[in-house]
Motif scaffolding. Structure first.
Motif, PDB file in Angstrom:
ATOM      1  N   LEU A 284      -7.268   5.176  -4.704  1.00  0.00           N
ATOM      2  CA  LEU A 284      -6.377   6.180  -5.280  1.00  0.00           C
ATOM      3  C   LEU A 284      -6.977   6.806  -6.530  1.00  0.00           C
ATOM      4  O   LEU A 284      -6.838   8.005  -6.756  1.00  0.00           O
TER       5      LEU A 284
ATOM      6  N   PHE B  50      -7.554  11.013  -2.148  1.00  0.00           N
ATOM      7  CA  PHE B  50      -7.254   9.609  -1.889  1.00  0.00           C
ATOM      8  C   PHE B  50      -8.092   9.141  -0.702  1.00  0.00           C
ATOM      9  O   PHE B  50      -8.534   9.931   0.123  1.00  0.00           O
TER      10      PHE B  50
ATOM     11  N   ARG C 239       0.654   4.201  -2.872  1.00  0.00           N
ATOM     12  CA  ARG C 239       0.284   5.590  -2.578  1.00  0.00           C
ATOM     13  C   ARG C 239       1.393   6.550  -3.007  1.00  0.00           C
ATOM     14  O   ARG C 239       1.124   7.628  -3.536  1.00  0.00           O
TER      15      ARG C 239
ATOM     16  N   ALA D 129       1.177   6.890  -6.655  1.00  0.00           N
ATOM     17  CA  ALA D 129       0.032   7.721  -7.034  1.00  0.00           C
ATOM     18  C   ALA D 129       0.351   9.204  -6.838  1.00  0.00           C
ATOM     19  O   ALA D 129      -0.071  10.049  -7.644  1.00  0.00           O
ATOM     20  N   ARG D 130       1.096   9.527  -5.786  1.00  0.00           N
ATOM     21  CA  ARG D 130       1.492  10.921  -5.562  1.00  0.00           C
ATOM     22  C   ARG D 130       2.388  11.407  -6.702  1.00  0.00           C
ATOM     23  O   ARG D 130       2.254  12.542  -7.185  1.00  0.00           O
TER      24      ARG D 130
ATOM     25  N   SER E 143     -11.038  -1.124   1.542  1.00  0.00           N
ATOM     26  CA  SER E 143     -10.488   0.037   0.845  1.00  0.00           C
ATOM     27  C   SER E 143      -9.906  -0.396  -0.487  1.00  0.00           C
ATOM     28  O   SER E 143     -10.120   0.247  -1.519  1.00  0.00           O
TER      29      SER E 143
ATOM     30  N   GLY F 215      -8.441   5.719   2.243  1.00  0.00           N
ATOM     31  CA  GLY F 215      -7.619   4.659   2.805  1.00  0.00           C
ATOM     32  C   GLY F 215      -8.110   4.195   4.161  1.00  0.00           C
ATOM     33  O   GLY F 215      -9.033   4.787   4.752  1.00  0.00           O
TER      34      GLY F 215
ATOM     35  N   GLY G  95     -11.203   7.696  -5.280  1.00  0.00           N
ATOM     36  CA  GLY G  95     -11.350   8.012  -3.858  1.00  0.00           C
ATOM     37  C   GLY G  95     -12.698   8.634  -3.538  1.00  0.00           C
ATOM     38  O   GLY G  95     -13.259   8.401  -2.461  1.00  0.00           O
TER      39      GLY G  95
ATOM     40  N   CYS H 209      -6.852  -1.557  -3.299  1.00  0.00           N
ATOM     41  CA  CYS H 209      -5.524  -1.085  -3.705  1.00  0.00           C
ATOM     42  C   CYS H 209      -5.602   0.108  -4.645  1.00  0.00           C
ATOM     43  O   CYS H 209      -5.216   1.219  -4.301  1.00  0.00           O
TER      44      CYS H 209
ATOM     45  N   PRO I  13       0.798  -1.232   0.000  1.00  0.00           N
ATOM     46  CA  PRO I  13       0.000   0.000   0.000  1.00  0.00           C
ATOM     47  C   PRO I  13       0.833   1.285   0.000  1.00  0.00           C
ATOM     48  O   PRO I  13       0.479   2.250  -0.681  1.00  0.00           O
ATOM     49  N   LYS I  14       1.933   1.304   0.744  1.00  0.00           N
ATOM     50  CA  LYS I  14       2.748   2.523   0.802  1.00  0.00           C
ATOM     51  C   LYS I  14       3.390   2.820  -0.548  1.00  0.00           C
ATOM     52  O   LYS I  14       3.478   3.983  -0.959  1.00  0.00           O
TER      53      LYS I  14
END
Length: 467
Positions: A228, A191, A146, A149-150, A222, A193, A231, A224, A142-143
């Motif tokens: 993102l 987003f 994310r 995605a950023r 939530s 989560g 959301g 994957c 997940p990290k």
């Protein structure tokens, strides 16, 4: 006979290989013999299969692919790249299951067949790249997702995307990565989560004095990619559930459901993800009255309801997996059975509904999403032709089979155009992205409109009640 159909195919030579000294399927993760031989070659699946309906080739039909699986199982041929290419052409939409009079569990045997190709390193090059860089390195983490995605948000918002596309740099990327870039939606929404926050229930109409402690608590997946890229839909799901008298938890520690890994044959990664989700969700309140595990993604829900099959040989998790599967419901399924608190706000709009494959074929859910839409005042639901036929998205299929995916999508867009609908509604994130991309060049009222989830429209109706 199917074998006769295949032998008369123009590519006969691709199946002429030496006999094996042992069956081609080996180990625990092999298609069950009883499943392989349930097919009676009746052909009722042909008209329901998107690839056969588009290409009209026996090898691109469910029974044709099963014939190849039998040949491998019997040791008449090996698992060659040519044979695997026909299996990889399958969308795994499971439309064939819904019409099969013999109850052939086609999705299950295709997943096990792909597990065999992965074990023997027979994946196509495009699928290998997706598997290596996305299914294993990103989805289970997940990290990382994310963070990625950023970076994509920055890429889109700073104008770098326009510069890259105008410069022709995309032509230097591997074809699969270029396809992924072209299909990415704008990440302009918030987003979503997991959180340690409990979203409290709102009192249902006519239930003065009710409080959140007496309300049932549900746990929302939530997921994957959806939190993102959609959301806003996830937030709408929370609002709709609390409006309908539920406390909503989005448990910390949950991970991707593993559906895309299973479709690619990576069963071990999927099992690790399933065990994690089982631990997290059962610990979050499975002993509470009315507790349910809810998903707003048809593909995730289908997979989660089949965790017991995935973990059937795991003595520690087989029973928890069965319990987890029994608790899992699609959000439209759950809302329709509450029953739904009907909104008072109007939406004067003509819409058409696309049945997601893993909702209609795998979960056999068709009435409930339509019941939810029909509860919205002013909404006109117009049925499209072949609404249950796949849109060609199928997870990462549009990345590894772009040409055939595009042909299937074109048929879907034509059916949407014929409805003169102002908006398309569905219940799966992959369908939302695929159809929205297809509408980009369409000549219909829905072109240029955002494709939405069923709960998005319900949420819109609730939020307009004060207008």
């Amino acid at each position: 006979m199917v074998q006769q159909d295949i032998s008369s195919h123009s590519h006969t030579a691709e199946f002429e290989e030496p006999l094996n000294s042992e069956p081609g399927f080996l180990g625990v993760d092999s298609p069950a013999e009883a499943d392989l031989y349930r097919c009676v070659h009746c052909g009722l699946c042909l008209s329901s299969c998107p690839t056969y309906s588009t290409l009209h080739l026996e090898t691109e039909s469910p029974r044709g692919r099963i014939a190849l699986m039998r040949a491998v199982h019997e040791g008449r041929v090996g698992i060659s790249d040519r044979i695997v290419s026909h299996w990889e052409m399958c969308l795994q939409c499971r439309a064939c299951e819904a019409v099969c009079p013999s109850g052939v569990p086609y999705g299950r045997i295709m997943e096990y067949s792909r597990a065999q190709t992965l074990a023997q390193d027979k994946q196509g090059s495009a699928l290998k790249r997706v598997d290596r860089f996305f299914l294993r390195a990103a989805l289970p983490h997940p990290k990382r997702l994310r963070f990625g995605a950023r970076l994509l948000q920055l890429y889109q918002r700073t104008g770098l995307r326009k510069l890259v596309r105008a410069s022709g740099l995309l032509k230097l990327l591997p074809e699969t990565l270029a396809q992924m870039e072209a299909q990415l939606p704008d990440l302009d929404g918030p987003f979503f989560g997991p959180t340690d926050q409990l979203y409290p229930a709102q009192p249902r109409q006519g239930s003065e004095g009710a409080n959140s402690q007496a309300a049932p608590t549900v746990a929302l997946l939530s997921g994957c990619v959806m939190p993102l890229m959609q959301g806003e839909t996830m937030q709408a799901s929370v609002r709709v559930l609390t409006r309908n008298g539920c406390n909503v938890a989005v448990p910390l520690g949950q991970v991707c459901c593993g559906a895309l890994n299973i479709h690619a044959g990576d069963l071990e990664t999927a099992r690790r993800l399933a065990r994690r989700n089982i631990d997290v969700f059962l610990a979050s309140g499975a002993d509470r009255p009315g507790y349910r595990i809810i998903t707003a993604s048809a593909g995730c829900g289908s997979n989660m309801k089949e965790y017991s099959e995935l973990l059937k040989h795991d003595h520690q998790y087989a029973e928890p997996a069965r319990r987890f599967a029994e608790l899992t419901v699609d959000i439209t399924e759950f809302l329709a059975e509450l029953p739904l608190d009907p909104p008072q706000g109007r939406i004067d709009r003509r819409v058409t509904y696309q049945d997601p494959c893993h909702l209609v074929h795998a979960q056999r859910i068709t009435r409930q999403p339509r019941d939810v839409l029909k509860a919205v005042p002013g909404l006109e639901l117009v049925e499209m032709e072949a609404s249950t036929m796949c849109c060609g998205g199928a997870g990462f299929y549009s990345m590894v089979q772009p040409d055939l995916s595009g042909r299937i999508l074109a048929t879907k867009i034509g059916n949407i155009e014929a409805t003169n609908a102002e908006q398309v509604v569905t219940a799966n994130p992959g369908c939302m992205m695929q159809i929205e991309q297809g509408l980009g060049s369409a000549n219909c009222p829905a072109a240029g409109q955002k494709v939405v989830h069923v709960v998005d429209l319900l949420d819109e109706a609730y939020r307009s009640e004060g207008d």
